[in-house]
Write a protein that holds these residues in place. Structure first.
Motif, mmCIF file in Angstrom:
data_model
loop_
_atom_site.group_PDB
_atom_site.id
_atom_site.type_symbol
_atom_site.label_atom_id
_atom_site.label_comp_id
_atom_site.label_asym_id
_atom_site.label_seq_id
_atom_site.Cartn_x
_atom_site.Cartn_y
_atom_site.Cartn_z
ATOM 1 N N SER A 1 5.582 12.785 -9.303
ATOM 2 C CA SER A 1 6.209 13.456 -8.163
ATOM 3 C C SER A 1 5.400 13.166 -6.904
ATOM 4 O O SER A 1 4.239 12.759 -6.977
ATOM 5 C CB SER A 1 6.303 14.965 -8.406
ATOM 6 N N GLY A 2 6.043 13.362 -5.776
ATOM 7 C CA GLY A 2 5.369 13.227 -4.488
ATOM 8 C C GLY A 2 4.885 11.829 -4.172
ATOM 9 O O GLY A 2 3.941 11.669 -3.392
ATOM 10 N N LEU A 3 5.514 10.809 -4.727
ATOM 11 C CA LEU A 3 5.077 9.431 -4.461
ATOM 12 C C LEU A 3 5.447 9.030 -3.037
ATOM 13 O O LEU A 3 6.619 9.021 -2.673
ATOM 14 C CB LEU A 3 5.701 8.459 -5.461
ATOM 15 N N THR A 4 4.428 8.735 -2.250
ATOM 16 C CA THR A 4 4.620 8.249 -0.879
ATOM 17 C C THR A 4 3.613 7.136 -0.623
ATOM 18 O O THR A 4 2.619 7.006 -1.335
ATOM 19 C CB THR A 4 4.397 9.364 0.169
ATOM 20 N N ALA A 5 3.884 6.358 0.406
ATOM 21 C CA ALA A 5 2.958 5.301 0.799
ATOM 22 C C ALA A 5 2.935 5.199 2.317
ATOM 23 O O ALA A 5 3.942 5.448 2.985
ATOM 24 C CB ALA A 5 3.375 3.963 0.196
#
Length: 189
Positions: A130-134
């Motif tokens: 969850s919460g995968l951002t880049a």
């Protein structure tokens, strides 16, 4: 006088090198998002750093993977855990977080790796993420995510890579010793 000038210049150069290398140490890094992690590791290859907090009672692993020196677009970076792998075969079975940098924007997704000829296709991992951002700023890609792992785990093989992108497809990473050795056992606790 000339000897003194050489000593001062030499000392200044050494001090500058020390300050530059210590500034890149993961222990001195502060995230813009004010995220804080309890552990970090300057990875030995590919200008990479890993920050993490592992709650063994819940199995929750919060990570930030930083990859420096990305100076052009059409590049990809990845960080992966391999729940069942060994150092000898870290890639097959690895569960990867991938960031693709194209035209100044970055896109993050998950990719299960089944073998050595992977094209890093998007897909679900063997554990929830969850919460995968880049983000991409100042030649650095940073990926953030929360992974829900088995509570009984204390270490795992992890690997990290970089490569080029053709169209929107990640290409195979280089096979030099730096890339081949970009793996190790990560002690989570």
């Amino acid at each position: 006088m000339e000897t003194m000038l050489k000593l001062v210049l030499g000392f200044s150069a050494l001090t500058s090198l020390f300050l530059t290398s210590s500034a890149q140490n993961c222990n001195n890094y502060t995230f813009n998002s004010s995220r804080v992690f309890s552990n970090c590791r300057d990875l030995p290859y590919l200008n990479s750093h890993l920050h993490w907090t592992f709650n063994q009672s819940t199995g929750q692993l919060d990570v930030a993977y930083r990859h420096d020196g990305i100076n052009s677009t059409n590049r990809w970076v990845a960080w992966a855990l391999n729940p069942a792998g060994s150092l000898a075969s870290a890639m097959p079975g690895a569960q990867a977080l991938v960031a693709i940098l194209q035209n100044g924007t970055v896109r993050a997704y998950t990719s299960p790796i089944s073998g050595y000829s992977t094209a890093l296709q998007p897909g679900n991992l063997s554990f929830p993420v969850s919460g995968l951002t880049a983000t991409y700023l100042n030649s650095e890609v940073i990926m953030f995510a929360t992974l829900s792992l088995n509570r009984n785990v204390s270490s795992m093989v992890h690997a990290w890579q970089e490569g080029s992108v053709s169209g929107s497809t990640p290409q195979a990473h280089a096979m030099n010793s730096v890339n081949v050795n970009a793996k190790e056992t990560l002690n989570l606790v």
